[in-house]
Motif scaffolding. Structure first.
Motif, PDB file in Angstrom:
ATOM      1  N   ARG A  65       0.958  -1.149  -0.051  1.00  0.00           N
ATOM      2  CA  ARG A  65      -0.034   0.006   0.140  1.00  0.00           C
ATOM      3  C   ARG A  65       1.055   1.173   0.016  1.00  0.00           C
ATOM      4  N   GLU A 110      -9.205  -4.805  -3.234  1.00  0.00           N
ATOM      5  CA  GLU A 110      -8.932  -3.439  -3.241  1.00  0.00           C
ATOM      6  C   GLU A 110      -8.515  -2.781  -4.050  1.00  0.00           C
ATOM      7  N   SER A 117     -11.506   5.238  -2.102  1.00  0.00           N
ATOM      8  CA  SER A 117     -11.197   4.616  -0.976  1.00  0.00           C
ATOM      9  C   SER A 117      -9.975   5.049  -0.444  1.00  0.00           C
ATOM     10  N   TRP A 118      -8.825   5.503  -1.295  1.00  0.00           N
ATOM     11  CA  TRP A 118      -7.888   6.174  -0.558  1.00  0.00           C
ATOM     12  C   TRP A 118      -7.991   7.512  -0.021  1.00  0.00           C
ATOM     13  N   GLU A 145     -10.725   8.500   1.203  1.00  0.00           N
ATOM     14  CA  GLU A 145     -11.503   8.104   2.453  1.00  0.00           C
ATOM     15  C   GLU A 145     -10.558   7.711   3.637  1.00  0.00           C
ATOM     16  N   ALA A 146      -9.645   6.859   3.312  1.00  0.00           N
ATOM     17  CA  ALA A 146      -8.587   6.516   4.213  1.00  0.00           C
ATOM     18  C   ALA A 146      -7.622   7.317   4.956  1.00  0.00           C
TER      19      ALA A 146
END
Lengths: 802, 333, 165
Positions: free
Chosen positions: A340, A401, A794-795, A797-798
């Motif tokens: 990641r 993912e 998604s990134w 949000e993370a």
């Protein structure tokens, strides 16, 4: 595409250790390779090759050659002047050089004669006049000297292609880091060296105005298109047939000079013409691993979590485009698939030099960057005082993912792979406790199960299969899937046999014939098992539906209770009620007429929309982990790799024997790249275009290989079967380098890690300097500012504070 | 496929007939034994004899006689595999057994002959290449293509006025260390000479014999307690030629003191390199500690390879002393 | 000078007109149509063209056809009899010891020669036997397994490995 519903049952043939379907033919000497073929009246062709690395072609005179009795035809670049390339953006090659030559070995003339002796003799009589130009033999030289340009296209100087991309904001990411490290790494070029030299046999039928080319090739479809263009024919006037192929590894994927020239000579003479390359010429045909310089900068938190990464790649492309645009992008796509990386910048440049063109070799574009990354992470873990395995574990991607560069990971067995090799090798107990000279090294990798995009834009399927069942119970599958030794024929036969309740050898295969078989894009990017497999699965299910319907009707059994197994179709609740497969075929033919079905496969749409986003997406990724154990000699620098543990996330092995074979073969090729193979040059010439001078490891260098196959559920792959031909190579090279570092406490940041380099690193250390050999600077070049690509939701949000 | 150029094949029935043919045909003829060196060179047009005189059928060149006690005679037509398997060679002349066992690869062992191995053409990165490659590099002194040798420099050391191609055979260093002699038969008679005297320090005229002379026998002296070993440095365990070959033979007193020593290197010069100074250092002493360090230094002084084989010059110079020391250590234990 | 040569190949005698410079490899492939013998360099380096001469491995690219009169040549085509694979061939298929298949004829022949001499070979003997033939696909792992599997099979069945010669 059908939903694959067949997961939870016991398979007939999937997962069995069965013999490969082409085993008998190959072991008995009956398998026919292209050079084994002859046709009546056949002529023998020969290419005349440049003796200059960079020169204007003043004249090519054929008169003396044509006067030799037995010479039937001879051509120069003027006879085949059309530019072509597999890549739409890179139409820069001609079958014979036209105005200038760009590497030693580039063909300048071709001729055909009644026998091979005459052809060889005539080639000596072709008179070529050159006006030499300065040759650029490496990256640095080519960038420092923009003039004279090797090509007249490309952004400037000798730059062929550029990429500059940023996902997220690396400056933000580096600012968040507790620690930032930068490393340089150089990966030397290497070549495929298949045992079978390339060979092509062309026959022009003047009556039908049709060209047939039998050729040792792994991508008949792209060749088909390229040949038509180069020869000025309509595509339907060209038929490409691929007989048995003696190894490819990416080296038989491009459109080759001898193929176009054999065809042209056949068109001129009206006779079949065969050209088989010598071993020396195979080294000039090349299209192998790009020599590549990499700079990697990574920011991490104290606990090892990556905050940002910046990768720069400088690729030495050789003299032509080949598959270079994709190779260059692959240098940056796979890092975020294993780890990641919240902010990621990737910049790359591909440069022309006066060497045989580089292209796709097993792992296409990813091994260099993977090796650099895994060595870099090892050093980073050392600085952080973390176990190298632990550092990886803290950054691993998981299943389902999206990566920061918009690649969609579905199944992901990397964690299980790591656990397997760590445990089996005794990593935690042994690493750091071995005597000086012995070491363990670790690395991970990921690879594509087929490129999600085709090389030219199209919204048509990537793979199609026709399937025919006849009234004798015979099953024939028509597929362009090209068997190059990797086992595609067995994979397709296994899938069809599984669905129809047969054995793989019951399935006849008609393969790789552009007239007879429907499209498949080729044996590259590890795409065949998944893509052709899905198409074959669909076709087989469709014909099974017909068979079941006819049997159900004939025997008055509910359709849902029918199964196909042991060459019968029967009522599962009442097994004696049923018929043989042939009987079922007759009932179905009586009911429906001709039993022929088709299947096709198109990969999912890519998610990224940025320039370059076509390279990297795949329906499914494989993951691998490796521990290598080496014994290194501190006095001579010699390194012996004694044992290699590889775990590979295969999804499911259609045939474990063949899967293991791919892992073991990958270890062998990786070993060569890690320690000895070099496509290297001296005085503008290949240093030694022979088996003797190009150092492919022998049986004596091979380590013990311990393979683990990790199974994961992959809904996009037929029976979950993912790729294995390329992925396992990637982690082995850096694992070996990391093991050398563990053994000798020096770093060889350059492959191959030859005894010379190892010894040099030790001497540096003895002199009190950093015990390291490898590049110390990057070439003089500034990348353009990166295109800023928004990260997937998604990134973002993370990244939000909770 | 690479093809052979045309030639005439002569098949003499005796050695005498063979030497007569070679004398009559002169430089346009070459003897053909195993063919493992000559035929590839002909395919690459490094050599283009018009006549090949085949030695294959000559029974006189087969077999061996003698014993380690009386001395062993190996005839030149023995294959390398036969030599490696010969019981006396394995027991009493280990350096030779080891050397021929690591020549090239196991298939070529069965084809190549002892005589052929001793007459192996010198090797060079600029010479052992295809015709196209050599044309592209501008040919070289040893194989000047359409030019005369005077017109083309040595590509390794252009100013040196000589050819630096390397003696890379494994058999010669081992046999020289073992004190072997060779019997040559020519059209005008025969002679026996120490094997080391067969070689000249010249990459082109590397054998001190006339073209009609054939190596017919190798004569090994009585073993007499001689212990020997051979080490070969090459990148791979098969096929590759020696980038360095180390042959060592010593005779020791019961307490380990060295009575005599011979050290010979292959792969570093145009002829096998006899290391006299280094060998003399160990005489009267035991093979240990300081002596071996002195030997290493002497080897380093004596070895000056050129950049024309596998591995860098620097590497070969650095590691030659290590391998000589290890050879002696192997004999000490 | 061209002359008619009598060659015994796989137990059959052939009469072929060959010039001196024609190699056994060329005669097998181009005159006799025995294309099971492959070629990879023609320089004695890769071992792909290996055949058996009087039962021992030899490189057909470095043998002159004219010199082979009176010798027995075995090629891969001479191993299978009556449609039955030789136990060595069967072991290669069963062990997955082949991929592209290009080195397979040579590998099978060097294995047969080894097992004819040494029925119970050590690991080192097996490596030595195959060291003269390059394989680019398998990493040799399954080839080494296949040789041992063939040895076991031959010992168990007691079948002489020498068919076809």
């Amino acid at each position: 595409m059908r939903v694959l519903k067949e997961r939870e049952r016991v398979w007939n043939v999937v997962g069995q250790r069965l013999p490969r379907v082409d085993g008998w033919a190959k072991v008995s000497g009956r398998a026919q390779y292209t050079d084994d073929l002859s046709l009546p009246g056949m002529l023998f062709g020969k290419l005349v090759r440049s003796t200059h690395a960079h020169a204007k072609l003043v004249s090519v005179r054929l008169e003396r050659a044509l006067q030799l009795p037995g010479v039937v035809a001879a051509i120069t670049g003027r006879d085949v002047p059309v530019r072509y390339s597999v890549f739409p953006v890179g139409q820069d090659e001609t079958a014979l050089a036209v105005d200038k030559v760009r590497y030693v070995g580039e063909p300048v003339a071709a001729l055909a004669a009644v026998d091979p002796y005459t052809a060889e003799e005539a080639a000596r009589l072709v008179e070529v006049e050159y006006e030499p130009l300065p040759a650029r033999m490496d990256l640095e030289e080519a960038l420092r000297n923009p003039e004279p340009r090797i090509h007249e296209y490309g952004p400037f100087g000798n730059v062929h292609r550029l990429a500059s991309l940023e996902f997220g904001d690396v400056e933000v990411g580096f600012a968040e880091a507790d620690h930032v490290r930068e490393d340089l790494f150089f990966y030397e070029g290497s070549t495929h060296a298949p045992l079978e030299p390339h060979s092509a046999l062309a026959w022009w039928d003047p009556g039908a105005r049709k060209l047939t080319l039998w050729t040792s090739h792994q991508g008949p479809h792209y060749l088909h298109r390229g040949l038509a263009k180069a020869l000025g024919l309509e595509e339907h006037q060209v038929r490409v047939v691929v007989p048995a192929v003696g190894g490819g590894f990416g080296g038989k994927l491009d459109i080759f000079h001898h193929e176009v020239c054999a065809a042209k000579l056949s068109m001129l003479t009206g006779r079949p013409v065969k050209i088989t390359l010598t071993r020396e010429e195979v080294f000039y045909a090349h299209r192998g691993r790009h020599p590549e310089l990499l700079r990697i900068r990574t920011g991490v938190k104290r606990d090892g979590r990556i905050t940002a990464m910046h990768v720069e790649a400088y690729l030495d492309g050789g003299a032509y485009c080949s598959f270079g645009p994709a190779t260059m992008l692959y240098a940056g796509t796979q890092q975020p698939v294993t780890y990641r990386i919240p902010h990621y910048r990737f910049q790359a440049v591909r440069v022309f030099t006066n060497k045989p063109p580089c292209g796709p070799k097993r792992g296409h574009g990813t091994p260099q960057a993977r090796c650099a990354l895994e060595v870099h992470l090892d050093k980073l873990s050392e600085e952080l005082g973390l176990d190298p395995v632990e550092l990886r574990l803290r950054n691993l991607t998981g299943p389902n993912e999206l990566t920061v560069n918009w690649l969609e990971i579905t199944s992901n067995g990397l964690r299980a792979c790591i656990e397997k090799v760590v445990e089996a090798s005794g990593w935690h107990e042994r690493r750091g406790r071995l005597p000086y000279g012995r070491g363990l090294g670790f690395a991970c990798s990921a690879y594509l199960t087929g490129a999600g995009g085709s090389i030219y834009y199209s919204d048509m399927p990537h793979s199609e299969v026709h399937l025919r069942v006849d009234r004798s119970g015979g099953v024939t599958v028509y597929t362009m899937a090209t068997e190059i030794g990797q086992g595609s024929a067995t994979a397709v036969a296994t899938i069809v046999a599984e669905v129809l309740g047969l054995q793989p050898q019951d399935v006849s295969l008609v393969t790789s014939d552009t007239d007879l078989t429907p499209i498949d894009l080729g044996s590259y990017s590890s795409r065949v098992t998944l893509m052709v497999g899905n198409a074959a699965y669909e076709a087989a299910c469709r014909v099974r539906d017909l068979l079941f319907e006819a049997v159900a009707e004939r025997l008055q059994v509910p359709r849902s209770r029918l199964v196909a197994r042991s060459r019968r179709i029967f009522d599962e609740a009442n097994p004696q009620v049923g018929g043989s497969f042939a009987q079922a075929a007759q009932w179905a033919e009586a009911r429906f007429g001709c039993l022929a079905t088709s299947g096709s496969y198109r990969p999912p749409q890519k998610l990224g929309t940025y320039k370059g986003s076509g390279v990297g997406p795949s329906p499914a990724y494989t993951f691998s982990a490796c521990v290598a154990e080496v014994q290194a000699d501190p006095e001579t620098g010699e390194v012996k790799v004694e044992r290699v543990w590889v775990a590979h996330d295969i999804g499911r092995a259609l045939n474990p024997v063949l899967v293991e074979g791919q892992v073991e073969g990958s270890v062998h090729m990786a070993l060569g790249e890690a320690l000895m193979e070099e496509q290297a040059f001296r005085k503008e010439l290949h240093r030694g275009p022979s088996w003797l001078d190009y150092k492919v490891p022998t049986v004596y260098e091979m380590p013990e290989v311990i393979t683990f196959l990790v199974e994961t559920e992959e809904p996009r792959a037929p029976f979950s079967a993912k790729e294995v031909g390329q992925g396992p190579l990637l982690c082995v090279v850096p694992a070996i380098l990391n093991a050398i570092a563990d053994a000798l406490k020096v770093r060889v940041d350059e492959v191959p890690a030859t005894p010379e380099r190892v010894l040099k690193a030790l001497e540096e250390q003895r002199k009190g300097r950093t015990g390291r050999v490898g590049p110390t600077k990057v070439p003089p070049f500034s990348f353009p500012p990166p295109e800023r690509v928004p990260r997937p939701q998604s990134w973002e949000e993370a990244a939000q504070p909770a | 496929m690479l093809r052979l150029p045309a030639f005439q094949l002569l098949r003499p029935a005796t050695v005498a007939e063979a030497t007569r043919m070679l004398a009559e045909l002169g430089p346009e003829a070459a003897p053909l034994a195993g063919g493992t060196d000559l035929l590839p060179k002909m395919k690459r047009r490094q050599l283009q004899p018009r006549y090949l005189v085949s030695l294959r059928g000559l029974r006189e060149l087969r077999g061996w006689s003698g014993s380690p006690e009386q001395g062993l005679v190996l005839r030149a037509g023995c294959t390398l595999a036969e030599v490696a398997a010969q019981p006396a060679v394995r027991s009493a002349y280990r350096a030779l057994a080891q050397a021929v066992a690591v020549c090239s690869n196991p298939i070529l062992h069965r084809m190549g002959t002892l005589g052929g191995n001793l007459c192996l053409d010198t090797r060079c990165n600029y010479y052992d290449q295809t015709e196209h490659w050599r044309e592209a590099v501008g040919w070289c002194m040893k194989a000047p293509g359409p030019h005369s040798p005077q017109e083309v420099p040595c590509r390794v050391a252009p100013g040196g006025g000589r050819c630096w191609a390397v003696s890379a055979g494994d058999g010669a260093p081992a046999l020289i260390a073992l004190g072997a002699k060779v019997r040559l038969v020519g059209a005008r008679g025969e002679r026996v000479l120490p094997l080391e005297d067969l070689y000249r320090d010249d990459g082109i005229r590397y054998l001190d014999k006339s073209p009609d002379e054939l190596v017919v026998e190798v004569l090994l002296p009585p073993a007499d307690g001689l212990r020997s070993t051979y080490r070969k440095v090459r990148r791979r365990g098969s096929l590759d030629f020696a980038a360095l070959g180390v042959a060592a033979a010593v005779r020791q007193d019961p307490d380990g003191t060295v009575a005599s020593c011979r050290l010979v290197l292959g792969g570093v010069a145009s002829r096998p390199l006899v290391l006299e100074e280094a060998a003399s250092l160990v005489v009267g002493r035991r093979l240990e500690g300081e002596v071996l360090e002195q030997v290493s230094q002497a080897v380093h002084r004596a070895v000056h390879p050129m950049d024309n084989t596998d591995f860098t010059v620097l590497y070969r110079r650095r590691t030659a002393p290590v391998h000589v020391r290890r050879a002696l250590e192997a004999l000490a234990s | 000078m061209e002359r008619v040569v009598r060659l015994r190949v796989n137990g059959q005698e052939h009469r072929v007109l060959v010039p001196p410079h024609r190699t056994l490899l060329e005669v097998l492939r181009e005159d006799l149509g025995l294309v099971g013998t492959k070629h990879g360099c023609e320089l004695g380096e890769c071992g792909i063209c290996t055949v058996l001469v009087d039962g021992e491995p030899a490189l057909s690219c470095l043998l002159l056809a004219q010199e082979l009169e009176g010798h027995e040549v075995t090629t891969v085509e001479g191993l299978a009899t009556d449609g039955q694979l030789h136990p060595v061939q069967q072991a290669f298929v069963d062990s997955g010891a082949l991929q592209c298949g290009y080195c397979t004829p040579a590998m099978v022949l060097v294995t047969k020669a080894l097992l004819d001499r040494v029925p119970e070979p050590s690991g080192e003997q097996v490596r030595e036997a195959v060291a003269g033939v390059f394989c680019r696909c398998t990493g040799y792992v399954k080839i080494l397994e296949a040789v041992q599997a063939a040895a076991r099979r031959l010992r168990e069945t007691g079948r002489p490995s020498g068919c076809g010669s």
